[in-house]
Design an enzyme around this catalytic site. Structure first.
Site, PDB file in Angstrom:
ATOM      1  N   ASP A 160      45.841  51.489  26.216  1.00  8.62           N
ATOM      2  CA  ASP A 160      45.581  51.830  27.759  1.00  8.62           C
ATOM      3  C   ASP A 160      46.570  52.934  28.317  1.00  8.62           C
ATOM      4  O   ASP A 160      47.613  53.113  27.712  1.00  8.62           O
ATOM      5  CB  ASP A 160      45.905  50.295  28.494  1.00  8.62           C
ATOM      6  CG  ASP A 160      44.799  49.275  28.214  1.00  8.62           C
ATOM      7  OD1 ASP A 160      43.566  49.548  28.509  1.00  8.62           O
ATOM      8  OD2 ASP A 160      45.362  48.135  27.885  1.00  8.62           O
TER       9      ASP A 160
ATOM     10  N   GLU B 194      34.739  41.601  32.272  1.00  7.62           N
ATOM     11  CA  GLU B 194      35.695  42.084  31.023  1.00  7.62           C
ATOM     12  C   GLU B 194      36.915  41.781  31.518  1.00  7.62           C
ATOM     13  O   GLU B 194      37.421  42.598  32.454  1.00  7.62           O
ATOM     14  CB  GLU B 194      35.425  43.466  30.595  1.00  7.62           C
ATOM     15  CG  GLU B 194      36.046  43.864  29.328  1.00  7.62           C
ATOM     16  CD  GLU B 194      35.516  43.065  28.116  1.00  7.62           C
ATOM     17  OE1 GLU B 194      36.058  43.155  26.932  1.00  7.62           O
ATOM     18  OE2 GLU B 194      34.284  42.761  28.034  1.00  7.62           O
TER      19      GLU B 194
END
Length: 262
Positions: A59, A48
């Site tokens: 994030d 990924e």
């Protein structure tokens, strides 16, 4: 087919998928390639790979820092060059991209998916695109034979989970918790109810992400009915802590992955 082959092989051996996340170009493109090679050699199930973005809202601080390191020299052209190099290195491993919508739309949706296909990419997950906007990308994804991944979040309604399960291809990214990415000491939420609901709508494998940093988290995820895990922050932290010693960085990545998949 790569995801299908991977999950079939894992099922045969009664194993969970272990998929690492790293940001392309972090800390630079040469070392980024070595990091990916190390991950593949260490036995990860798939990759990924994140495309660096200036405002990675999904994030936490560790992965935000990796975006900033990569952005010092990142470009979409270089990202695609590196992806081609990775696919040339290994023809069989599934490669997924994790991107923010702005990057894809500013590049041009159809052009992005066409280029991703040319580089040997198998799937795309757009971190900040709600399911309601899926029609903006699904046609291009199908046209270029890219699997579009959607996110199943802990607070999603049964109707939303049905949509996610129905439209996700390759796998379903299931959140272990709300909020942003980051390694955790424990998996705070039991995702078994979400996974069970997803599996009533589709046989697409459910992978658990957000907070995976220990071997016991994989055991916990298996107990919840997940088909595998995605691990990002714990790995990216190893990169961050060893920026001045490349050999140590690669050795520690190898050791970490070995411990997680043993």
């Amino acid at each position: 087919m790569r995801y299908q082959n991977m999950f079939e092989t894992l099922k045969k051996h009664k194993k969970m998928a272990f998929i690492p996340f790293v940001t392309l170009g972090d800390p630079n493109y040469e070392l980024s390639f070595e990091i990916v090679k190390t991950l593949i050699i260490s036995g990860v199930s798939a990759l990924e790979l994140g495309l660096a973005f200036s405002d990675p809202v999904a994030d936490g601080t560790t992965i935000q820092a990796s975006h900033l390191r990569a952005l010092k020299h990142a470009s979409m052209a270089k990202n695609f060059q590196l992806l081609k190099k990775i696919r040339g290195y290994n023809h069989d491993i599934p490669i997924g991209l994790l991107a923010y919508a702005n990057l894809i739309f500013s590049y041009g949706v159809d052009g992005f998916y066409a280029q991703a296909k040319e580089c040997g990419v198998d799937s795309v997950l757009i971190a900040d695109m709600p399911l309601i906007e899926k029609e903006l990308v699904i046609k291009s994804a199908q046209k270029h034979q890219i699997k579009q991944i959607f996110i199943a979040s802990p607070n999603a309604s049964s109707k939303d989970l049905e949509q996610v399960a129905t439209h996700s291809q390759g796998y379903i990214y299931t959140l272990a918790r709300s909020g942003v990415t980051g390694a955790s000491h424990t998996l705070e939420n039991d995702a078994s109810a979400i996974i069970k609901t997803l599996k009533t709508f589709s046989s697409t494998p459910a992978l658990l992400g957000f907070g995976i940093s220990k071997k016991e988290h994989i055991t916990n995820a298996k107990g919840m009915g997940a088909d595998g895990v995605i691990c990002g922050s714990a790995l990216v932290k190893i990169i961050e802590e060893n920026l001045n010693n490349e050999d140590a960085m690669l050795e520690k990545i190898k050791g970490f992955v070995g411990g997680m998949i043993s």
